[in-house]
Design an enzyme around this catalytic site. Structure first.
Site, mmCIF file in Angstrom:
data_model
loop_
_atom_site.group_PDB
_atom_site.id
_atom_site.type_symbol
_atom_site.label_atom_id
_atom_site.label_comp_id
_atom_site.label_asym_id
_atom_site.label_seq_id
_atom_site.Cartn_x
_atom_site.Cartn_y
_atom_site.Cartn_z
ATOM 1 N N HIS A 36 -34.079 -67.684 -155.269
ATOM 2 C CA HIS A 36 -34.057 -69.147 -155.290
ATOM 3 C C HIS A 36 -34.606 -69.612 -156.637
ATOM 4 O O HIS A 36 -34.923 -68.785 -157.515
ATOM 5 C CB HIS A 36 -34.849 -69.718 -154.106
ATOM 6 C CG HIS A 36 -36.231 -69.141 -153.956
ATOM 7 N ND1 HIS A 36 -37.228 -69.348 -154.882
ATOM 8 C CD2 HIS A 36 -36.764 -68.346 -152.996
ATOM 9 C CE1 HIS A 36 -38.316 -68.729 -154.496
ATOM 10 N NE2 HIS A 36 -38.068 -68.093 -153.361
ATOM 11 N N GLY A 38 -37.381 -70.602 -157.599
ATOM 12 C CA GLY A 38 -38.679 -70.031 -157.976
ATOM 13 C C GLY A 38 -38.492 -68.712 -158.722
ATOM 14 O O GLY A 38 -39.112 -68.474 -159.767
ATOM 15 N N HIS A 39 -37.608 -67.857 -158.212
ATOM 16 C CA HIS A 39 -37.338 -66.583 -158.897
ATOM 17 C C HIS A 39 -36.727 -66.826 -160.279
ATOM 18 O O HIS A 39 -37.057 -66.143 -161.243
ATOM 19 C CB HIS A 39 -36.351 -65.736 -158.077
ATOM 20 C CG HIS A 39 -36.871 -65.276 -156.760
ATOM 21 N ND1 HIS A 39 -36.363 -65.741 -155.571
ATOM 22 C CD2 HIS A 39 -37.849 -64.392 -156.437
ATOM 23 C CE1 HIS A 39 -36.998 -65.147 -154.573
ATOM 24 N NE2 HIS A 39 -37.904 -64.340 -155.060
ATOM 25 N N GLN A 63 -44.279 -52.932 -146.862
ATOM 26 C CA GLN A 63 -45.155 -54.114 -146.792
ATOM 27 C C GLN A 63 -44.911 -54.962 -145.548
ATOM 28 O O GLN A 63 -45.486 -56.035 -145.424
ATOM 29 C CB GLN A 63 -45.038 -54.945 -148.068
ATOM 30 C CG GLN A 63 -43.727 -55.648 -148.278
ATOM 31 C CD GLN A 63 -43.635 -56.279 -149.675
ATOM 32 O OE1 GLN A 63 -43.444 -55.577 -150.669
ATOM 33 N NE2 GLN A 63 -43.769 -57.591 -149.762
ATOM 34 N N SER A 189 -39.445 -70.553 -150.898
ATOM 35 C CA SER A 189 -39.660 -69.214 -150.354
ATOM 36 C C SER A 189 -38.389 -68.785 -149.628
ATOM 37 O O SER A 189 -37.718 -69.619 -148.999
ATOM 38 C CB SER A 189 -40.825 -69.268 -149.355
ATOM 39 O OG SER A 189 -40.802 -68.123 -148.521
ATOM 40 N N SER A 190 -38.104 -67.499 -149.692
ATOM 41 C CA SER A 190 -36.935 -66.980 -148.972
ATOM 42 C C SER A 190 -37.083 -67.228 -147.475
ATOM 43 O O SER A 190 -36.111 -67.398 -146.750
ATOM 44 C CB SER A 190 -36.777 -65.488 -149.223
ATOM 45 O OG SER A 190 -36.616 -65.275 -150.603
ATOM 46 N N ARG A 191 -38.322 -67.236 -146.997
ATOM 47 C CA ARG A 191 -38.552 -67.394 -145.548
ATOM 48 C C ARG A 191 -38.334 -68.832 -145.071
ATOM 49 O O ARG A 191 -38.275 -69.065 -143.867
ATOM 50 C CB ARG A 191 -39.942 -66.898 -145.173
ATOM 51 C CG ARG A 191 -40.048 -65.383 -145.256
ATOM 52 C CD ARG A 191 -41.314 -64.843 -144.625
ATOM 53 N NE ARG A 191 -41.258 -63.403 -144.449
ATOM 54 C CZ ARG A 191 -41.864 -62.511 -145.251
ATOM 55 N NH1 ARG A 191 -42.554 -62.925 -146.277
ATOM 56 N NH2 ARG A 191 -41.754 -61.222 -145.001
#
Ligand code: PAF
Length: 287
Positions: A36, A38-39, A63, A189-191
């Site tokens: 997204h 952010g990346h 993780q 966030s991906s989530r």
């Protein structure tokens, strides 16, 4: 030039060796994909800082806890690749699990950053930060970058990685990059993709809670009370709150009376999504 995609360690090493021969500094942006804005901010910062940019995409099983979303985590390699085509990235490294953990997950040597890995998100996600530190250490050894960039949204993760790099004397400059937010304040966030329409409308309240907490701290409220008030407000709004914590920003220890460089961190669930966010507060800055 077209973006090169490889999952092979040998190809990655050849490319990096070639760049090294040319004297080109190399930046690494480690990700789990589903990219997204952010990346892309990390990638652009990497581009400004180094002649060569490697982006890694690896959904790291180490993780994720047994009851977490490893299987469901969005895997969107073709879309991610298309996004990176427009960003002058030199190499997209997307290894298979067997390439990263050839002896299997159970036998993998682990890197554990003591202390900081067991608090806050580490307390509710046992083993999570050992999984992060292990894969980031491996990626550093695979890519051998001069610098690596991480989002400040994962504030605790960033500190874990800084300490791991210091403790293991790894010659990598760790760069934190400011959180990118949606227009309503929600941290990208991906989530966020897990949120229903109703939950998405509620989600920005997490950041609003942090902003209000920062104001209360600046107005003289104690850390404990600020945490308590924000927790109550978020729970009242419908969040299942894991924690709201006011900590020293340098090491996430509870602040003493003389500490002025603070960070408010929060983690809370909305339905399937576990959201985290943070906001730094400098009590010494003029108001
Ligand atoms: O922040 C992430 O996406 C991951 O935790 C990271 C740093 C890529 C390690 O898997």
């Amino acid at each position: 030039m077209a973006l090169e995609l490889t999952g092979q360690l040998g190809v990655l090493r050849e490319r990096v060796a070639e760049w090294r021969r040319q004297g080109d500094p190399v930046a690494l942006v480690p990700t789990m994909g589903n990219l997204h804005a952010g990346h892309l901010t990390l990638v652009r910062e990497a581009r400004r800082s180094a002649a060569r940019v490697v982006v890694s995409i690896f959904v790291n099983p180490l993780q994720f806890g047994p009851a977490e979303d490893f299987a469901a985590y969005p895997r969107t390699l073709e879309r991610d690749r298309a996004l990176l085509e427009g960003e002058s990235v030199d190499l997209l490294f997307a290894p298979a699990v067997e390439t990263v953990y050839p002896r299997g997950r159970a036998n993998q040597t682990r890197v554990e950053v003591r202390g900081i890995s067991d608090i806050l998100c580490g307390a509710s996600r046992p083993g999570h930060f050992a999984g992060v530190a292990t894969v980031v250490c491996k990626l550093f050894n695979m890519v051998q970058p001069d610098l690596a960039l991480f989002g400040e949204k994962d504030f605790q993760q960033l500190l874990v990685i800084r300490l791991m790099t210091e403790d293991l004397s790894l010659p990598v400059d760790i760069r934190g990059v400011a959180t990118v937010r949606e227009p309503d304040g929600l941290a990208m966030s991906s989530r966020n993709a897990y949120l229903t329409g109703e939950e998405r409308a509620l989600a920005p309240r997490l950041y609003q809670g942090l902003v209000r907490s920062a104001e209360r701290l600046r107005a003289g409220m104690g850390a404990g009370e600020a945490e308590h008030v924000a927790t109550r407000e978020l729970a009242g709004a419908g969040f299942d709150v894991d924690y709201v914590a006011v900590r020293r920003s340098r090491d996430l220890d509870p602040p003493g009376p003389a500490d002025t460089a603070l960070v408010v961190l929060a983690a809370a669930r909305l339905g399937r999504a576990r959201l985290i966010d943070n906001l730094r507060v400098d009590l010494a800055a003029p108001r």
